[in-house]
Motif scaffolding. Structure first.
Motif, PDB file in Angstrom:
ATOM      1  N   ARG A 280      13.514  20.365  -2.132  1.00  0.00           N
ATOM      2  CA  ARG A 280      14.827  19.740  -2.278  1.00  0.00           C
ATOM      3  C   ARG A 280      15.296  19.714  -3.730  1.00  0.00           C
ATOM      4  O   ARG A 280      16.176  18.922  -4.091  1.00  0.00           O
ATOM      5  CB  ARG A 280      14.798  18.322  -1.703  1.00  0.00           C
ATOM      6  CG  ARG A 280      14.701  18.348  -0.195  1.00  0.00           C
ATOM      7  CD  ARG A 280      14.722  16.975   0.424  1.00  0.00           C
ATOM      8  NE  ARG A 280      14.686  17.105   1.881  1.00  0.00           N
ATOM      9  CZ  ARG A 280      14.450  16.105   2.710  1.00  0.00           C
ATOM     10  NH1 ARG A 280      14.238  14.901   2.252  1.00  0.00           N
ATOM     11  NH2 ARG A 280      14.439  16.314   4.010  1.00  0.00           N
ATOM     12  N   THR A 281      14.710  20.550  -4.542  1.00  0.00           N
ATOM     13  CA  THR A 281      15.098  20.587  -5.953  1.00  0.00           C
ATOM     14  C   THR A 281      16.568  20.946  -6.109  1.00  0.00           C
ATOM     15  O   THR A 281      17.283  20.360  -6.925  1.00  0.00           O
ATOM     16  CB  THR A 281      14.235  21.623  -6.706  1.00  0.00           C
ATOM     17  OG1 THR A 281      12.874  21.331  -6.457  1.00  0.00           O
ATOM     18  CG2 THR A 281      14.492  21.572  -8.205  1.00  0.00           C
ATOM     19  N   ASN A 282      17.016  21.917  -5.293  1.00  0.00           N
ATOM     20  CA  ASN A 282      18.431  22.319  -5.412  1.00  0.00           C
ATOM     21  C   ASN A 282      19.368  21.163  -5.067  1.00  0.00           C
ATOM     22  O   ASN A 282      20.419  20.995  -5.686  1.00  0.00           O
ATOM     23  CB  ASN A 282      18.732  23.550  -4.549  1.00  0.00           C
ATOM     24  CG  ASN A 282      18.330  23.371  -3.104  1.00  0.00           C
ATOM     25  OD1 ASN A 282      17.824  22.325  -2.714  1.00  0.00           O
ATOM     26  ND2 ASN A 282      18.548  24.394  -2.301  1.00  0.00           N
ATOM     27  N   MET A 283      18.952  20.336  -4.121  1.00  0.00           N
ATOM     28  CA  MET A 283      19.768  19.169  -3.772  1.00  0.00           C
ATOM     29  C   MET A 283      19.820  18.183  -4.948  1.00  0.00           C
ATOM     30  O   MET A 283      20.877  17.621  -5.245  1.00  0.00           O
ATOM     31  CB  MET A 283      19.177  18.451  -2.546  1.00  0.00           C
ATOM     32  CG  MET A 283      19.269  19.220  -1.270  1.00  0.00           C
ATOM     33  SD  MET A 283      20.968  19.394  -0.717  1.00  0.00           S
ATOM     34  CE  MET A 283      21.322  17.738  -0.213  1.00  0.00           C
ATOM     35  N   LEU A 284      18.686  18.012  -5.589  1.00  0.00           N
ATOM     36  CA  LEU A 284      18.642  17.087  -6.730  1.00  0.00           C
ATOM     37  C   LEU A 284      19.540  17.588  -7.854  1.00  0.00           C
ATOM     38  O   LEU A 284      20.306  16.827  -8.451  1.00  0.00           O
ATOM     39  CB  LEU A 284      17.201  16.936  -7.231  1.00  0.00           C
ATOM     40  CG  LEU A 284      17.010  15.941  -8.370  1.00  0.00           C
ATOM     41  CD1 LEU A 284      17.303  14.515  -7.908  1.00  0.00           C
ATOM     42  CD2 LEU A 284      15.609  16.016  -8.943  1.00  0.00           C
ATOM     43  N   VAL A 285      19.440  18.905  -8.111  1.00  0.00           N
ATOM     44  CA  VAL A 285      20.275  19.494  -9.167  1.00  0.00           C
ATOM     45  C   VAL A 285      21.755  19.300  -8.828  1.00  0.00           C
ATOM     46  O   VAL A 285      22.557  18.901  -9.686  1.00  0.00           O
ATOM     47  CB  VAL A 285      19.946  20.993  -9.341  1.00  0.00           C
ATOM     48  CG1 VAL A 285      20.951  21.669 -10.260  1.00  0.00           C
ATOM     49  CG2 VAL A 285      18.543  21.166  -9.881  1.00  0.00           C
ATOM     50  N   ALA A 286      22.096  19.551  -7.559  1.00  0.00           N
ATOM     51  CA  ALA A 286      23.500  19.407  -7.146  1.00  0.00           C
ATOM     52  C   ALA A 286      23.964  17.965  -7.308  1.00  0.00           C
ATOM     53  O   ALA A 286      25.062  17.705  -7.822  1.00  0.00           O
ATOM     54  CB  ALA A 286      23.663  19.859  -5.688  1.00  0.00           C
ATOM     55  N   ILE A 287      23.127  17.025  -6.890  1.00  0.00           N
ATOM     56  CA  ILE A 287      23.513  15.602  -6.988  1.00  0.00           C
ATOM     57  C   ILE A 287      23.683  15.197  -8.451  1.00  0.00           C
ATOM     58  O   ILE A 287      24.648  14.519  -8.816  1.00  0.00           O
ATOM     59  CB  ILE A 287      22.472  14.711  -6.280  1.00  0.00           C
ATOM     60  CG1 ILE A 287      22.600  14.877  -4.769  1.00  0.00           C
ATOM     61  CG2 ILE A 287      22.654  13.243  -6.654  1.00  0.00           C
ATOM     62  CD1 ILE A 287      21.557  14.155  -3.973  1.00  0.00           C
ATOM     63  N   VAL A 288      22.731  15.631  -9.289  1.00  0.00           N
ATOM     64  CA  VAL A 288      22.817  15.278 -10.718  1.00  0.00           C
ATOM     65  C   VAL A 288      24.077  15.882 -11.339  1.00  0.00           C
ATOM     66  O   VAL A 288      24.811  15.216 -12.084  1.00  0.00           O
ATOM     67  CB  VAL A 288      21.548  15.755 -11.470  1.00  0.00           C
ATOM     68  CG1 VAL A 288      21.723  15.639 -12.977  1.00  0.00           C
ATOM     69  CG2 VAL A 288      20.348  14.942 -11.030  1.00  0.00           C
ATOM     70  N   LEU A 289      24.349  17.128 -10.982  1.00  0.00           N
ATOM     71  CA  LEU A 289      25.531  17.809 -11.543  1.00  0.00           C
ATOM     72  C   LEU A 289      26.824  17.107 -11.099  1.00  0.00           C
ATOM     73  O   LEU A 289      27.691  16.780 -11.930  1.00  0.00           O
ATOM     74  CB  LEU A 289      25.534  19.265 -11.068  1.00  0.00           C
ATOM     75  CG  LEU A 289      26.510  20.199 -11.767  1.00  0.00           C
ATOM     76  CD1 LEU A 289      26.089  20.441 -13.202  1.00  0.00           C
ATOM     77  CD2 LEU A 289      26.595  21.535 -11.026  1.00  0.00           C
ATOM     78  N   LEU A 290      26.924  16.864  -9.800  1.00  0.00           N
ATOM     79  CA  LEU A 290      28.137  16.228  -9.275  1.00  0.00           C
ATOM     80  C   LEU A 290      28.292  14.817  -9.836  1.00  0.00           C
ATOM     81  O   LEU A 290      29.377  14.425 -10.283  1.00  0.00           O
ATOM     82  CB  LEU A 290      28.102  16.171  -7.739  1.00  0.00           C
ATOM     83  CG  LEU A 290      27.984  17.495  -6.985  1.00  0.00           C
ATOM     84  CD1 LEU A 290      28.066  17.274  -5.491  1.00  0.00           C
ATOM     85  CD2 LEU A 290      29.058  18.473  -7.410  1.00  0.00           C
ATOM     86  N   SER A 291      27.190  14.077  -9.827  1.00  0.00           N
ATOM     87  CA  SER A 291      27.257  12.709 -10.346  1.00  0.00           C
ATOM     88  C   SER A 291      27.614  12.725 -11.825  1.00  0.00           C
ATOM     89  O   SER A 291      28.372  11.873 -12.303  1.00  0.00           O
ATOM     90  CB  SER A 291      25.923  11.999 -10.153  1.00  0.00           C
ATOM     91  OG  SER A 291      25.518  12.096  -8.831  1.00  0.00           O
ATOM     92  N   GLY A 292      27.043  13.706 -12.538  1.00  0.00           N
ATOM     93  CA  GLY A 292      27.319  13.814 -13.971  1.00  0.00           C
ATOM     94  C   GLY A 292      28.809  13.999 -14.242  1.00  0.00           C
ATOM     95  O   GLY A 292      29.389  13.309 -15.088  1.00  0.00           O
TER      96      GLY A 292
END
Lengths: 422, 206
Positions: A172-184
């Motif tokens: 789920r690394t890609n999900m984490l990256v996406a969440i961090v990017l969007l949240s950022g």
């Protein structure tokens, strides 16, 4: 600002306490898990559990396509093979197995709680899809069919049920990256708006017409009908619907127009009562608040439709609002409202129901517009900042789609696998 | 505290669930299931709120003999008779509760659902009137899709099903996915706003 810091500190303290309690609770479970690990490590077939046909589940899919799961506590018999389920069939069985003590022959009812919910892809025919995001049917009941290739975990081959001891699900690394990017992006633009940056938000016709609709009802001396969808509080569309209700209720309080909010969930009724009450207080009209106007009808999808249709036909409200999650009942509601001559506004993020609302309502909020309503109506810079962040995320996604198309066309297939979800 | 406390619960539950999604290790693997158990328990108790509201509203209607009050008697009778029979005789196949479900509840639900067919016809009649350029495009697309999805369409011209499939697979799917991407981003954005306490409107705040 001070309040927010105070609130955050309090949140951390309470969070710590809550997690401590949950750890302690989990710790006791862990002890029994260790003591009964042998029970979990069983060869398929050795541990028989209760047949699925006898399993009681909280809800099951409805009798009709496109309708909600409506039938609580019914035995599952038609779609699930009545052969015994082994402990390896479903991950959630592990925890259930830990609760049984010694006998390897003891029967186990498959656990009904599961971290994921049923997600059914639908045909593109509007109005006939199964609920996708927030179905009350737990996924474990849907995947508990023994013997199917999809539901057999890998451990079954080895005969062991392993407990995941990783500290991070790497898949789920890609999900984490996406969440961090969007949240950022969103947090950056929120702070940017706080610093006073001017943000432009396009006009949303449906939201701009809210005042007109309430005004029309006031002129006609009739009530306003507001339906915050048919799902429970765990659906974010319901939350978005309640956000708009806050604004509409304030307007009705200012204009001294009655507002009726029939709900199909008890928790939504309770929350809607609080929201409307707060709005009336904010408008300086707490005396005009009528809690009985925010009332529960039924959890049943078509029972709710019958109840709301009855209200429409009897009371003939001048303005109808449908803001939230709707399924097959959307057109029945909207057409009945249209037949009474009410001005109608709808908002939903269900793509298959949007055509119905567009055909039968005067204004329709599509998808993200429903979620943007709170920011649009409040004009709070922080909330507007989040809209800007959302737009930046869309730009990133658009870029990824274009890049993916180009790379796929060029024969580079590895890019799309970056977006695989597990 | 009246507003802060629900916010705290929201923040804690949201963050707990986020950890549960990414961390499979004990004790995080139990957080999600624990919260779900709580939701089931709270929802079960919330039913009482709903039933209480029903009884209050319809009880008032009966006592004041407002218009249509006999229907309220029927409704409350239905609620109590079904509940009592379910508790007394159980809910298995063959019980009175099951009889009520099969021969009252299901047919009434089917009846309401069947209304949809007529409402689709009336909505389509209005939507397909060629009053503007967009409505005309909609009419033309609907013409091909409807003829392409019925056997007689293929009998008239074998190209109808192909055109219908193309319309459904490409323009329709593209439009739906665009809406879904926007909605998904809206969900993320709303979740973040709720988690960091910016959006309080669902609690009745600004």
């Amino acid at each position: 600002m001070y309040d927010r810091i105070k609130c955050t500190i309090l949140a951390v303290i309470i969070g710590f306490l809550l997690f401590s309690i949950s750890f302690a609770y989990a710790g006791s479970n862990q002890i029994s898990l260790k003591s009964s690990r042998e029970i979990a490590r069983v060869t398929p077939g050795n541990k028989s559990v209760a047949p699925v046909e006898n399993a009681t589940i909280p809800a099951m899919p409805s009798l009709f396509p496109g309708t909600l799961p409506i039938q609580p506590n019914e035995p599952v018999s038609s779609s699930i093979t009545p052969s015994p389920v082994t402990a390896e069939n479903t991950p959630s069985v592990v925890e259930t197995v830990t609760s049984i003590t010694s006998s390897a022959e003891q029967t186990v009812t498959p656990a009904i709680s599961s971290p994921e919910r049923t997600e059914t892809t639908s045909e593109s025919t509007p109005g006939t899809e199964e609920p996708s995001v927030s179905s009350p049917l737990p996924a474990s009941t849907a995947v508990a069919t023994p013997g199917t290739a999809e539901t057999k975990p890998k451990e079954e081959a080895t005969g062991e049920k392993k407990i995941d001891t990783r500290w991070f699900k790497t898949e789920r690394t890609n999900m984490l990256v996406a969440i961090v990017l969007l949240s950022g992006f969103i947090v950056y633009f929120i702070f940017s708006a706080q610093r006073g940056t001017e943000l432009f938000v396009r006009r949303i016709a449906g939201l701009s017409a809210l005042d007109d609709a309430v005004g029309r009802a006031t002129e006609m001396g009739k009530a306003v009908l507001y339906i915050p969808g048919i799902m429970d509080m765990d659906d974010i569309q319901t939350l978005a619907g309640l956000s708009i209700l806050s604004y509409v209720a304030q307007k009705t309080a200012e204009y001294d127009t009655p507002i009726m909010v029939p709900t199909s969930r008890s928790l939504v009724m309770s929350t809607a009562q609080e929201v409307v009450k707060e709005s009336y207080m904010r408008a300086g009209r707490p005396d005009a608040f009528r809690p009985d106007n925010i009332r529960y009808l039924t959890d049943d999808q078509f029972g709710f439709v019958a109840g709301v249709d009855g209200i429409m036909v009897r009371d003939e409200p001048a303005a109808n609002f449908y803001m939230g999650c709707f399924y097959a009942e959307s057109l029945i509601l909207a057409e009945t409202g249209h037949s009474t001559g009410a001005i109608q506004m709808a908002g939903t993020a269900m793509p298959s129901q949007l055509p119905f609302f567009v055909a039968a309502c005067d204004y329709t909020l599509m998808g993200e517009e429903l979620y943007a309503a709170s920011a649009y109506l409040s004009r709070d810079p922080q909330q507007l900042g989040s809209l800007k962040g959302q737009d930046m995320c869309k730009a990133v996604i658009l870029f990824c789609i274009l890049l993916g198309c180009l790379l796929e066309t060029a024969g580079v297939t590895s890019f799309i696998h970056l977006f695989d979800t597990k | 505290m009246k507003r802060e406390f629900p916010m705290l619960i929201t923040v804690i539950a949201g963050l707990g669930y986020l950890l549960f999604y990414f961390i499979p290790h004990w004790p995080f693997n139990l957080i999600g299931e624990m919260f779900q158990s709580w939701v089931i328990v709270i929802s079960a108790f919330a039913i009482l709120l709903g039933v209480g509201s029903l009884i209050k509203v319809h009880g008032d209607r009966i006592s004041r003999k407002t218009e249509g009050w006999p229907y309220s008697i029927i409704l409350l009778s239905g609620v109590f008779i079904t509940a009592i029979l379910g508790i007394w005789k159980g809910v298995d196949v063959g019980t009175p509760f099951d009889y009520i479900f099969r021969y009252f509840y299901s047919p009434m639900g089917s009846t309401m659902f069947s209304l949809l067919a007529f409402f689709i016809a009336s909505a389509a009649f209005r939507a397909f009137r060629a009053q503007s350029r967009e409505a005309t495009m909609l009419l033309v697309a609907a013409f091909f899709v409807m003829l392409g999805r019925v056997p007689i369409g293929e009998l008239i011209w074998e190209g109808f099903p192909k055109i219908a499939s193309w319309l459904m697979n490409f323009p329709t799917t593209a439009g739906q996915r665009a809406i879904m991407i926007g909605a998904a981003l809206g969900v993320v954005s709303t979740s973040i706003k709720i988690l960091i306490g910016i959006d309080k409107s669902y609690l009745g705040g600004d």
